[in-house]
Design an enzyme around this catalytic site. Sequence first.
Site, PDB file in Angstrom:
ATOM      1  N   GLY A 198       0.804  -1.227   0.000  1.00  0.00           N
ATOM      2  CA  GLY A 198       0.000   0.000   0.000  1.00  0.00           C
ATOM      3  C   GLY A 198       0.830   1.268   0.000  1.00  0.00           C
ATOM      4  N   ALA A 218       1.527   3.115  -2.601  1.00  0.00           N
ATOM      5  CA  ALA A 218       1.287   3.988  -3.763  1.00  0.00           C
ATOM      6  C   ALA A 218       0.637   5.312  -3.377  1.00  0.00           C
ATOM      7  CB  ALA A 218       0.425   3.263  -4.796  1.00  0.00           C
ATOM      8  N   THR A 219      -0.294   5.278  -2.429  1.00  0.00           N
ATOM      9  CA  THR A 219      -0.996   6.532  -2.079  1.00  0.00           C
ATOM     10  C   THR A 219      -1.205   6.635  -0.565  1.00  0.00           C
ATOM     11  OG1 THR A 219      -3.212   5.562  -2.282  1.00  0.00           O
ATOM     12  CG2 THR A 219      -2.298   6.554  -4.274  1.00  0.00           C
ATOM     13  N   ILE A 229      -1.426   7.161   3.398  1.00  0.00           N
ATOM     14  CA  ILE A 229      -0.536   7.004   4.558  1.00  0.00           C
ATOM     15  C   ILE A 229       0.714   6.223   4.161  1.00  0.00           C
ATOM     16  CG2 ILE A 229      -0.346   5.913   6.845  1.00  0.00           C
ATOM     17  CD1 ILE A 229      -3.433   6.417   7.136  1.00  0.00           C
ATOM     18  N   LEU A 262      -3.438  -7.988  -3.828  1.00  0.00           N
ATOM     19  CA  LEU A 262      -3.405  -8.711  -2.545  1.00  0.00           C
ATOM     20  C   LEU A 262      -4.747  -9.329  -2.162  1.00  0.00           C
ATOM     21  CD1 LEU A 262      -1.202  -6.102  -0.682  1.00  0.00           C
ATOM     22  CD2 LEU A 262      -0.504  -8.432  -1.278  1.00  0.00           C
ATOM     23  N   GLY A 305      -5.089  -1.187   2.161  1.00  0.00           N
ATOM     24  CA  GLY A 305      -6.411  -1.392   2.739  1.00  0.00           C
ATOM     25  C   GLY A 305      -7.478  -0.786   1.847  1.00  0.00           C
ATOM     26  N   SER A 310      -7.299   0.686  12.903  1.00  0.00           N
ATOM     27  CA  SER A 310      -8.136   1.876  12.734  1.00  0.00           C
ATOM     28  C   SER A 310      -8.807   2.187  14.068  1.00  0.00           C
ATOM     29  CB  SER A 310      -9.220   1.594  11.684  1.00  0.00           C
ATOM     30  OG  SER A 310     -10.262   2.544  11.756  1.00  0.00           O
ATOM     31  N   TYR A 334     -15.449  -3.190   7.244  1.00  0.00           N
ATOM     32  CA  TYR A 334     -14.228  -2.415   7.486  1.00  0.00           C
ATOM     33  C   TYR A 334     -13.778  -2.499   8.951  1.00  0.00           C
ATOM     34  CZ  TYR A 334     -10.798   1.299   7.443  1.00  0.00           C
ATOM     35  OH  TYR A 334      -9.612   1.982   7.560  1.00  0.00           O
TER      36      TYR A 334
HETATM   37  P1  NAD Z   1      -5.223   4.801   0.268  1.00  0.00           P
HETATM   38  O1  NAD Z   1      -6.396   4.366  -0.552  1.00  0.00           O
HETATM   39  O2  NAD Z   1      -4.568   6.087  -0.066  1.00  0.00           O
HETATM   40  O3  NAD Z   1      -4.091   3.671   0.274  1.00  0.00           O
HETATM   41  C1  NAD Z   1      -4.392   2.321   0.206  1.00  0.00           C
HETATM   42  C2  NAD Z   1      -3.347   1.646  -0.653  1.00  0.00           C
HETATM   43  O4  NAD Z   1      -3.671   0.249  -0.725  1.00  0.00           O
HETATM   44  C3  NAD Z   1      -3.323   2.173  -2.103  1.00  0.00           C
HETATM   45  O5  NAD Z   1      -1.985   2.420  -2.499  1.00  0.00           O
HETATM   46  C4  NAD Z   1      -3.945   1.058  -2.888  1.00  0.00           C
HETATM   47  O6  NAD Z   1      -3.513   0.970  -4.234  1.00  0.00           O
HETATM   48  C5  NAD Z   1      -3.534  -0.176  -2.072  1.00  0.00           C
HETATM   49  N1  NAD Z   1      -4.398  -1.319  -2.353  1.00  0.00           N
HETATM   50  C6  NAD Z   1      -5.759  -1.349  -2.311  1.00  0.00           C
HETATM   51  N2  NAD Z   1      -6.199  -2.555  -2.708  1.00  0.00           N
HETATM   52  C7  NAD Z   1      -5.108  -3.308  -2.992  1.00  0.00           C
HETATM   53  C8  NAD Z   1      -4.929  -4.631  -3.461  1.00  0.00           C
HETATM   54  N3  NAD Z   1      -5.974  -5.430  -3.752  1.00  0.00           N
HETATM   55  N4  NAD Z   1      -3.666  -5.075  -3.658  1.00  0.00           N
HETATM   56  C9  NAD Z   1      -2.605  -4.259  -3.407  1.00  0.00           C
HETATM   57  N5  NAD Z   1      -2.706  -2.999  -2.971  1.00  0.00           N
HETATM   58  C10 NAD Z   1      -3.951  -2.520  -2.774  1.00  0.00           C
HETATM   59  O7  NAD Z   1      -5.734   4.790   1.764  1.00  0.00           O
HETATM   60  P2  NAD Z   1      -5.049   5.155   3.175  1.00  0.00           P
HETATM   61  O8  NAD Z   1      -6.075   5.916   3.903  1.00  0.00           O
HETATM   62  O9  NAD Z   1      -3.684   5.678   3.019  1.00  0.00           O
HETATM   63  O10 NAD Z   1      -5.020   3.699   3.838  1.00  0.00           O
HETATM   64  C11 NAD Z   1      -3.828   3.097   4.328  1.00  0.00           C
HETATM   65  C12 NAD Z   1      -4.216   2.215   5.489  1.00  0.00           C
HETATM   66  O11 NAD Z   1      -4.676   3.051   6.559  1.00  0.00           O
HETATM   67  C13 NAD Z   1      -5.363   1.254   5.192  1.00  0.00           C
HETATM   68  O12 NAD Z   1      -5.099   0.000   5.791  1.00  0.00           O
HETATM   69  C14 NAD Z   1      -6.554   1.917   5.851  1.00  0.00           C
HETATM   70  O13 NAD Z   1      -7.567   0.990   6.203  1.00  0.00           O
HETATM   71  C15 NAD Z   1      -5.889   2.544   7.049  1.00  0.00           C
HETATM   72  N6  NAD Z   1      -6.660   3.617   7.691  1.00  0.00           N
HETATM   73  C16 NAD Z   1      -6.987   4.726   6.997  1.00  0.00           C
HETATM   74  C17 NAD Z   1      -7.740   5.731   7.615  1.00  0.00           C
HETATM   75  C18 NAD Z   1      -8.143   6.978   6.889  1.00  0.00           C
HETATM   76  O14 NAD Z   1      -9.002   7.725   7.390  1.00  0.00           O
HETATM   77  N7  NAD Z   1      -7.565   7.299   5.736  1.00  0.00           N
HETATM   78  C19 NAD Z   1      -8.124   5.573   8.955  1.00  0.00           C
HETATM   79  C20 NAD Z   1      -7.778   4.420   9.634  1.00  0.00           C
HETATM   80  C21 NAD Z   1      -7.032   3.444   8.992  1.00  0.00           C
END
Ligand code: NAD
Length: 254
Positions: free
Chosen positions: A8, A10-11, A13, A42, A71, A113, A150
């Site tokens: 994860g 690419a974008t 966190i 994944l 995620g 989370s 989720y």
């Molecule tokens: P995001 O969408 O920017 O990043 C998620 C990354 O996961 C992306 O790079 C995406 O390409 C990758 N991904 C998704 N499906 C995939 C797959 N099938 N195979 C491989 N890669 C895959 O989101 P984020 O908010 O940066 O999330 C990062 C983590 O933080 C996640 O686990 C998310 O659940 C968790 N999180 C986020 C928040 C929030 O508010 N943003 C809060 C709590 C937890």
Amino acid sequence: MANYAMTGGATGIGAELKRQLLERGHQVISVDIKEGDILADLSTAQGRQAAVDGIRAMAPDGLDGFIPCAGLPPVAKPLSLIAQVNYFAVVATIEGLRDLIAKKRGSVLLVASNSAPMITTDDAFVQLCLAGDEDGACAEIENRDGHTAYAGSKRAVTVWMRRNVVAYAAAGVRMNAVAPGITQTPLAEQVLADKEFGAAMKEFGKMVPWGGTAQPAQIANVMRFMLSDEADFVCGSIFFVDGGSDAMLRTDDF
Ligand code: NAD
């Protein structure tokens, strides 16, 4: 200089954590479905194996840390995808890399989370995840809702981590989880734009004691610390980085 691998990257966190680690001279192997050193989906067993094999090939001497950060949000469809990516891929990649991380007495940092405590461990979906029953968990969640998918997947990875801390520590791997609150990433944008979830998420953001939503750097700063040698006695912890929302909701529980 440390050698990390993550999913994860690419974008959001993950991308920010990767940027911070690279800026400090560390090496980072990134697995993602969109872009990275290893391209893998994944949600599938083949993708998880490709991720593990690819990381092993790129880090034969071991890893100082592994961060399964990929995620999907509660709005992802079908809901079984959330179970596959947020729970089963996390466990499969950690298990597949355990010996490689142990080689360097490294650490695993899961990404939970602040929603994880909102679903109980005895929930049927969480139980199927923890039993390792991927088909059963996917079938169960299709009859439930996005919030359960989720928050339940995050509950399950957190409980899985706590259940495995002792065995992993004995094997030479320090495991922890970070539990972010709402963070301004593409994932959160998808939820905010959703008809069903958007309004509730905006309202929740207004209630956060320390104010609003986080920038990815505010989460990544803490993750970088938890991975570092400065945190080398932190083991089995769930670190809420959520502006106080968990303390607000679960005042007497910790
Ligand atoms: P995001 O969408 O920017 O990043 C998620 C990354 O996961 C992306 O790079 C995406 O390409 C990758 N991904 C998704 N499906 C995939 C797959 N099938 N195979 C491989 N890669 C895959 O989101 P984020 O908010 O940066 O999330 C990062 C983590 O933080 C996640 O686990 C998310 O659940 C968790 N999180 C986020 C928040 C929030 O508010 N943003 C809060 C709590 C937890």
